[in-house]
Design a protein around this motif. Sequence first.
Motif, PDB file in Angstrom:
ATOM      1  N   ARG A  65       0.832  -1.215   0.000  1.00  0.00           N
ATOM      2  CA  ARG A  65       0.000   0.000   0.000  1.00  0.00           C
ATOM      3  C   ARG A  65       0.860   1.255   0.000  1.00  0.00           C
ATOM      4  NH1 ARG A  65      -5.393  -0.296   1.159  1.00  0.00           N
ATOM      5  NH2 ARG A  65      -6.221  -2.363   1.675  1.00  0.00           N
ATOM      6  N   HIS A  66       1.989   1.194   0.742  1.00  0.00           N
ATOM      7  CA  HIS A  66       2.851   2.362   0.819  1.00  0.00           C
ATOM      8  C   HIS A  66       3.417   2.703  -0.563  1.00  0.00           C
ATOM      9  CE1 HIS A  66       5.666   5.284   2.378  1.00  0.00           C
ATOM     10  NE2 HIS A  66       6.697   4.595   1.906  1.00  0.00           N
ATOM     11  N   MET A  67       3.854   1.704  -1.294  1.00  0.00           N
ATOM     12  CA  MET A  67       4.384   1.948  -2.627  1.00  0.00           C
ATOM     13  C   MET A  67       3.284   2.458  -3.558  1.00  0.00           C
ATOM     14  SD  MET A  67       6.928   2.079  -4.581  1.00  0.00           S
ATOM     15  CE  MET A  67       8.122   1.342  -3.465  1.00  0.00           C
ATOM     16  N   TYR A  68       2.086   1.936  -3.406  1.00  0.00           N
ATOM     17  CA  TYR A  68       0.963   2.415  -4.208  1.00  0.00           C
ATOM     18  C   TYR A  68       0.701   3.899  -3.945  1.00  0.00           C
ATOM     19  CZ  TYR A  68      -3.824   2.824  -5.967  1.00  0.00           C
ATOM     20  OH  TYR A  68      -4.948   3.239  -6.641  1.00  0.00           O
ATOM     21  N   SER A  69       0.739   4.297  -2.685  1.00  0.00           N
ATOM     22  CA  SER A  69       0.503   5.710  -2.324  1.00  0.00           C
ATOM     23  C   SER A  69       1.613   6.601  -2.868  1.00  0.00           C
ATOM     24  CB  SER A  69       0.404   5.847  -0.807  1.00  0.00           C
ATOM     25  OG  SER A  69      -0.636   5.054  -0.301  1.00  0.00           O
ATOM     26  N   LEU A  70       2.862   6.128  -2.798  1.00  0.00           N
ATOM     27  CA  LEU A  70       3.973   6.929  -3.310  1.00  0.00           C
ATOM     28  C   LEU A  70       3.850   7.164  -4.812  1.00  0.00           C
ATOM     29  CD1 LEU A  70       7.043   5.441  -1.381  1.00  0.00           C
ATOM     30  CD2 LEU A  70       6.015   7.693  -1.077  1.00  0.00           C
ATOM     31  N   ILE A  71       3.446   6.127  -5.549  1.00  0.00           N
ATOM     32  CA  ILE A  71       3.311   6.264  -7.003  1.00  0.00           C
ATOM     33  C   ILE A  71       2.172   7.220  -7.341  1.00  0.00           C
ATOM     34  CG2 ILE A  71       2.714   5.005  -9.122  1.00  0.00           C
ATOM     35  CD1 ILE A  71       4.223   2.612  -7.943  1.00  0.00           C
ATOM     36  N   GLN A  72       1.070   7.144  -6.565  1.00  0.00           N
ATOM     37  CA  GLN A  72      -0.039   8.063  -6.812  1.00  0.00           C
ATOM     38  C   GLN A  72       0.339   9.505  -6.460  1.00  0.00           C
ATOM     39  OE1 GLN A  72      -2.727   7.104  -8.366  1.00  0.00           O
ATOM     40  NE2 GLN A  72      -1.908   5.027  -8.423  1.00  0.00           N
ATOM     41  N   THR A  73       1.111   9.683  -5.386  1.00  0.00           N
ATOM     42  CA  THR A  73       1.546  11.029  -4.994  1.00  0.00           C
ATOM     43  C   THR A  73       2.448  11.645  -6.053  1.00  0.00           C
ATOM     44  OG1 THR A  73       1.432  10.385  -2.667  1.00  0.00           O
ATOM     45  CG2 THR A  73       2.724  12.354  -3.196  1.00  0.00           C
ATOM     46  N   HIS A  74       3.263  10.826  -6.658  1.00  0.00           N
ATOM     47  CA  HIS A  74       4.165  11.314  -7.700  1.00  0.00           C
ATOM     48  C   HIS A  74       3.428  11.630  -9.000  1.00  0.00           C
ATOM     49  CE1 HIS A  74       7.895  11.913  -9.822  1.00  0.00           C
ATOM     50  NE2 HIS A  74       7.610  10.965 -10.691  1.00  0.00           N
ATOM     51  N   GLN A  75       2.162  11.229  -9.117  1.00  0.00           N
ATOM     52  CA  GLN A  75       1.362  11.438 -10.331  1.00  0.00           C
ATOM     53  C   GLN A  75       2.025  10.776 -11.548  1.00  0.00           C
ATOM     54  OE1 GLN A  75       0.203  15.476 -11.029  1.00  0.00           O
ATOM     55  NE2 GLN A  75      -0.461  15.839  -8.927  1.00  0.00           N
ATOM     56  N   TYR A  76       2.466   9.541 -11.324  1.00  0.00           N
ATOM     57  CA  TYR A  76       3.178   8.851 -12.395  1.00  0.00           C
ATOM     58  C   TYR A  76       2.305   8.662 -13.618  1.00  0.00           C
ATOM     59  CZ  TYR A  76       5.359   5.182 -15.113  1.00  0.00           C
ATOM     60  OH  TYR A  76       5.889   4.461 -16.149  1.00  0.00           O
ATOM     61  N   TRP A  77       1.042   8.256 -13.442  1.00  0.00           N
ATOM     62  CA  TRP A  77       0.212   7.900 -14.588  1.00  0.00           C
ATOM     63  C   TRP A  77      -0.183   9.122 -15.401  1.00  0.00           C
ATOM     64  CZ3 TRP A  77       0.562   3.213 -16.057  1.00  0.00           C
ATOM     65  CH2 TRP A  77       0.841   2.209 -15.121  1.00  0.00           C
ATOM     66  N   ARG A  78      -0.316  10.258 -14.756  1.00  0.00           N
ATOM     67  CA  ARG A  78      -0.577  11.479 -15.524  1.00  0.00           C
ATOM     68  C   ARG A  78       0.647  11.837 -16.372  1.00  0.00           C
ATOM     69  NH1 ARG A  78      -0.154  17.068 -14.303  1.00  0.00           N
ATOM     70  NH2 ARG A  78      -1.522  18.324 -15.625  1.00  0.00           N
ATOM     71  N   ARG A  79       1.835  11.679 -15.793  1.00  0.00           N
ATOM     72  CA  ARG A  79       3.062  11.916 -16.560  1.00  0.00           C
ATOM     73  C   ARG A  79       3.186  10.917 -17.711  1.00  0.00           C
ATOM     74  NH1 ARG A  79       7.267  14.550 -13.164  1.00  0.00           N
ATOM     75  NH2 ARG A  79       6.314  15.084 -11.171  1.00  0.00           N
ATOM     76  N   ALA A  80       2.814   9.642 -17.445  1.00  0.00           N
ATOM     77  CA  ALA A  80       2.902   8.624 -18.489  1.00  0.00           C
ATOM     78  C   ALA A  80       1.971   8.950 -19.644  1.00  0.00           C
ATOM     79  CB  ALA A  80       2.577   7.247 -17.911  1.00  0.00           C
ATOM     80  N   LEU A  81       0.772   9.475 -19.346  1.00  0.00           N
ATOM     81  CA  LEU A  81      -0.156   9.863 -20.413  1.00  0.00           C
ATOM     82  C   LEU A  81       0.418  10.991 -21.259  1.00  0.00           C
ATOM     83  CD1 LEU A  81      -3.729   9.758 -18.839  1.00  0.00           C
ATOM     84  CD2 LEU A  81      -2.881   8.435 -20.767  1.00  0.00           C
ATOM     85  N   LYS A  82       1.002  11.977 -20.592  1.00  0.00           N
ATOM     86  CA  LYS A  82       1.575  13.101 -21.337  1.00  0.00           C
ATOM     87  C   LYS A  82       2.746  12.636 -22.207  1.00  0.00           C
ATOM     88  CE  LYS A  82       0.165  17.050 -18.552  1.00  0.00           C
ATOM     89  NZ  LYS A  82       0.609  18.302 -17.923  1.00  0.00           N
ATOM     90  N   LYS A  83       3.590  11.736 -21.677  1.00  0.00           N
ATOM     91  CA  LYS A  83       4.695  11.209 -22.474  1.00  0.00           C
ATOM     92  C   LYS A  83       4.176  10.421 -23.676  1.00  0.00           C
ATOM     93  CE  LYS A  83       8.144  10.758 -18.771  1.00  0.00           C
ATOM     94  NZ  LYS A  83       8.934   9.784 -17.969  1.00  0.00           N
ATOM     95  N   LEU A  84       3.083   9.676 -23.465  1.00  0.00           N
ATOM     96  CA  LEU A  84       2.519   8.885 -24.551  1.00  0.00           C
ATOM     97  C   LEU A  84       2.015   9.778 -25.681  1.00  0.00           C
ATOM     98  CD1 LEU A  84       1.780   5.953 -25.385  1.00  0.00           C
ATOM     99  CD2 LEU A  84      -0.482   6.376 -24.414  1.00  0.00           C
ATOM    100  N   VAL A  85       1.311  10.859 -25.315  1.00  0.00           N
ATOM    101  CA  VAL A  85       0.800  11.771 -26.340  1.00  0.00           C
ATOM    102  C   VAL A  85       1.947  12.504 -27.028  1.00  0.00           C
ATOM    103  CG1 VAL A  85      -0.662  13.785 -26.735  1.00  0.00           C
ATOM    104  CG2 VAL A  85      -1.386  12.032 -25.131  1.00  0.00           C
ATOM    105  N   LEU A  86       3.002  12.825 -26.265  1.00  0.00           N
ATOM    106  CA  LEU A  86       4.144  13.518 -26.856  1.00  0.00           C
ATOM    107  C   LEU A  86       4.860  12.623 -27.871  1.00  0.00           C
ATOM    108  CD1 LEU A  86       5.706  16.203 -26.646  1.00  0.00           C
ATOM    109  CD2 LEU A  86       7.208  15.092 -24.993  1.00  0.00           C
ATOM    110  N   LYS A  87       4.966  11.336 -27.556  1.00  0.00           N
ATOM    111  CA  LYS A  87       5.660  10.409 -28.443  1.00  0.00           C
ATOM    112  C   LYS A  87       4.767   9.935 -29.575  1.00  0.00           C
ATOM    113  CE  LYS A  87       8.543   6.246 -28.317  1.00  0.00           C
ATOM    114  NZ  LYS A  87       9.076   5.162 -27.458  1.00  0.00           N
TER     115      LYS A  87
END
Length: 616
Positions: A65-87
């Motif tokens: 759960r702690h790792m899940y919270s850290l990844i959500q706090t970092h907003q990884y998936w929003r960054r991944a979406l932006k990288k996907l659209v950029l590429k």
Amino acid sequence: MARRISFKQQLLCRTGMDPDEPICNPQDPPGDGDTNIQQMPEDCLGLILDLLDPVTVATLEKTSRHMYSLIQTHQYWRRALKKLVLKHPYLGHKIDTETEEDTGKQGCKAVYKNLAKELNLFWKKNERFKPLTMRNDQYFCEKDERQKVVSMKVTGNFFITVLGPRTRSDLAVFSIRVFDRNTKKRINEISNLIDKPEYLVFSPKYNILVAKSHETCLSMPDTLNIWTLESQSDSFLRAYHLKSSGNGARCTALVLKEDIFFGSLRKDCVVMCPTRYNNKSVVRFLALARVNFCPDSFPAGAWKTDNAGDRFVKTNSGLIYEGHKVAVEEVGRVHIPHLVQLGVADFTDKWAILFSEAPKELPDRNIHLIVLDMANMSIRHILKAYEPRIAVYGASLHTQEPDVAVAVGKDGYLKVFDLDTGRELTNQRVPKPMARTNTTIIDFFGTTRFMLGSITDIHVFDLQFPLYPSPEAKLDRIERRREHIRTVSIYGEVWDMVEERNIQLAPPPGVHILDPLMQLQQNLAALNQVNQAIEANIVRPELPEEADRVEQLMVEFRAVQQRIHDLNQEMEARISVAIEAVAADLSHIFVLTNTGDIMTFDFCESSPIDESIGED
């Protein structure tokens, strides 16, 4: 050339660690005093997450759960979406990052997952959908009346075509056209090229386009021509002669990677450039960087002025003109005691792969996979990959599994190699008995996706890997996770192209109609008849010693027969309509035929089959 010091030696020099202390093995279970990833500061963890791919992060989320919270706090998936659209900007209409921001950080992961599922649904073979098929009606198909498209390259932002003579009577002049896939307009054209640009590679981030120019003089080495990718007043940057590779060195492939590390140094873009000469080869890694050349920045050179008034410096590898050009630095070199095959190579910051080619004087030599260790610039393994005389048509290093390489050969076998241990993991035969050079390999959301072409069909394969398999289970899991997912074909369009192909192959005025291509096919047919007649006259032997000789003759005749069959197929593909090249991205397959037609299969615009039948 001196070897670079290893990462371990660099670490000991910078941290002052005692070399006598035992070195920790990352594969060992954590001990009492070890620090795990969950105890790292959030900013450090964020830097690590930015370097990981979505498949790895999705697995990491499930650990705690702690790792899940850290990844959500970092907003990884929003960054991944932006990288996907950029590429991949052609997916922009399916993703609205600003809207997804309002749905919360968790919604971005759902959008990413749903997009991958939707695209994969359209790619899979099913009875519900068929891809939208277009022929020559796209913006990148523009050409003059006396030109045809001879090769193409596709990325998320750019579509590049190489135009050459349409018929054998046209002037052999080539040009390169660069199109922006966002604006659907031509942004650059490099024209009046005497030599056909081969092994075209480019860097959109650093605005660099590189192609090999074949030198007709046998004693002169090949040249790398470097231009700007997007249009500028002076697009030609530099001609780099491969002189230090040997007398008459011939470049066999070009592979370009952006933002890659060599040791502890990050290079903007690095070109892998294998060359061969005198039955041996050398692989060089050239780092390219955009710099401003002038007497102040390059005081060691003797500056001269040409007839046009431009200032330049003469070097061993060619002329460098004043202005914002490109600097070439050799960052690595490996000598290989074999000839390497044409057009097949790949590398990462850990491995580089090539394939050997046996000279015609040694027809019994097997084709080997040559694995280079990038850490110390040396040969790590030489593995038997294919039988003699087999051309390798595609090879790639897997993006999810850094120690895995995949390849396909002319015999139709799809093979997987473990580079660390130096062994073959699996192979699979494609539906057609002989593949062709039209092979492309892409990463599809963590899955290696192959497009293997025959004469008129493109077979799509998925090769999936578990993220962290045990050595014992790796072979079994790979065997269970291969899949032939779809076949697309140009067969229905071939009949319209036959007349155009006959016009293109017609000999120039004054040349006899029976050209060398047709003569070769007739010679093959005659050889086939002779081979069949000899085989028919072989009688059953009566003595044991004659049986061995007859069995050996039969084996040789069967090998000759298979060789004739392969050559006949090659001739048929050259004189008839066939697929010349294949390119793909996450939602399209682009097929170039040898008539210069470009077929586009758009999976995002898939239409239900029932509706399309009703419209017809």
